[in-house]
Structure formats: structure tokens, C-alpha cells
Design a protein around this motif. Structure first.
Motif, PDB file in Angstrom:
ATOM      1  N   THR A 143       0.847  -1.248   0.091  1.00 20.98           N
ATOM      2  CA  THR A 143      -0.093   0.118   0.025  1.00 20.98           C
ATOM      3  C   THR A 143       0.887   1.304  -0.114  1.00 20.98           C
ATOM      4  O   THR A 143       1.680   1.436   0.847  1.00 20.98           O
TER       5      THR A 143
ATOM      6  N   GLU B 110       1.066   5.290   0.344  1.00 17.79           N
ATOM      7  CA  GLU B 110       0.618   6.305   1.119  1.00 17.79           C
ATOM      8  C   GLU B 110       1.262   7.726   0.670  1.00 17.79           C
ATOM      9  O   GLU B 110       2.452   7.347   1.125  1.00 17.79           O
TER      10      GLU B 110
ATOM     11  N   SER C  85      -4.107   6.966  -0.983  1.00 16.40           N
ATOM     12  CA  SER C  85      -3.198   5.875  -0.875  1.00 16.40           C
ATOM     13  C   SER C  85      -3.745   4.847  -2.002  1.00 16.40           C
ATOM     14  O   SER C  85      -4.979   4.751  -2.405  1.00 16.40           O
TER      15      SER C  85
ATOM     16  N   ASP D 122      -3.280   0.419  -3.750  1.00 19.82           N
ATOM     17  CA  ASP D 122      -2.758  -0.770  -3.299  1.00 19.82           C
ATOM     18  C   ASP D 122      -2.191  -1.415  -4.515  1.00 19.82           C
ATOM     19  O   ASP D 122      -2.681  -1.189  -5.650  1.00 19.82           O
TER      20      ASP D 122
ATOM     21  N   ARG E 286       2.308  -5.600   2.912  1.00 20.26           N
ATOM     22  CA  ARG E 286       1.426  -6.239   3.635  1.00 20.26           C
ATOM     23  C   ARG E 286       1.725  -7.758   3.419  1.00 20.26           C
ATOM     24  O   ARG E 286       2.390  -8.228   2.912  1.00 20.26           O
TER      25      ARG E 286
END
Lengths: 103, 103
Positions: free
Chosen positions: A53, A55, A79, A81, A103
Motif C-alpha cells: 500500500t 500512502e 493511497s 494498493d 502487507r
């Protein structure tokens, strides 16, 4: 939140694309990891290993995920993904300050 | 030591000299602060507020402290001190990866 607390930080920077991207790696007690970085105006393609992700703290960019035809715009406070084992094209129009969450 | 443990790190980078210098700020429990950064090849002049020790992880540069006529060369594994409220000229010949210790 302007800072991460009780973390470890790797002393040596990561430099990619001839300096167009500079980041530092932050390690968390729970075993996760993030990178804090800057991407200067450029058109680049980033590959991913883990899902990410991104940001955005400051700046502006356009993003196209692998296999997609459309671009999406992102700026400060937003943000996006990215799947693992994939890639994305990025056009940075105003220097990006970002946190990348693995992640 | 390749990393700093039990620290806080500021999420947003510091960008100086049109991207020739990029750093992230690290805050220690004892109230001290360091910055981790990169300086790309360039001839620059940095001002100091607090006294600093610049520790070089990688790269190569020449340094001239304010008021001095001679230059000194520094590379990986070396460091140099700069007084507070002063400045230094730096010619980076190979991208520097550094830790700046504010004393």
C-alpha cells in the motif's frame, strides 16, 4: 501521525532509478516493514514482491497497475494498493513523499 | 551496526538543493536526533545550527570548512566534524550515504 515510534531504521538508504527514488527502511516490532521515501518527477515502472500500500504524504502522481489500461491520479492524503509479484507504472508530476506499507 | 533500534522516525523526508540531498530524521529516547540521508554528486554549501558529525557509509566527497582554505577527502567508514552556527562546502564525487549526528 507524523512519525513512527519504537521502531528500528536501517542506516543505509535505498536508491533506485539513478536517484529518482530514495527511501529508508523501517522495521516494526511485529515483524512488518515499511519504507519511507521520495520519488522525484519521472515516469518509472516499479516491480513488487510483497503486496504494497503506497500512502502519499505530499506530491502528485498518476498510476497504472499491471494489466490495466486506465490511469488513476493520486495526491497528498491518498493511497493505493498494488498486488504482490506484480508491477505498476507511475508518472510523478510533483515530487512524491510516501510511506510504502508491505502487507 | 547497520540499524538504529528503539527510535522514532519522522515519516516525511527532508529534501534540499532540488533533490541533491534527501534525508529522514531519527529521534532517540535520550532526546538526541540524527538524520539519515543521501547526497548525489554536486557542489553544495551546507549551513549548520547545532554542531554535527557527518558519518559516511558509502561514497566519496571533498569538504572545506568555513574559514579554511584546504579541502579534505572523505570516503566510506570515515567521518568529519562541523562546528555549530557555521557552514561547509562539499563536493560529492560519488553519491554519499551518510548519518548526520547532531551534537
Amino acid at each position: 501521525m507524523t512519525q513512527f515510534d519504537q521502531v528500528s531504521v536501517v542506516k543505509q538508504a535505498n536508491v533506485y532509478f539513478d536517484g529518482k527514488c530514495v527511501s529508508h527502511t523501517v522495521l516494526f516490532a511485529d515483524g512488518t516493514r515499511k519504507s519511507l521515501g521520495v520519488i522525484f518527477p519521472a515516469s518509472l515502472t516499479f516491480g513488487t514482491a510483497a503486496p504494497e500500500t503506497m500512502e502519499i504524504n505530499a506530491g502528485h502522481c498518476r498510476i497504472r497497475l499491471a494489466g490495466e489500461e486506465t490511469w488513476a491520479e493520486y495526491g497528498a492524503g491518498q493511497s493505493f494498493d498494488v498486488p504482490g509479484d506484480s508491477s505498476f507504472d507511475i508518472e510523478v508530476t510533483e515530487a512524491l513523499d510516501y510511506v510504502c506499507h508491505y502487507r
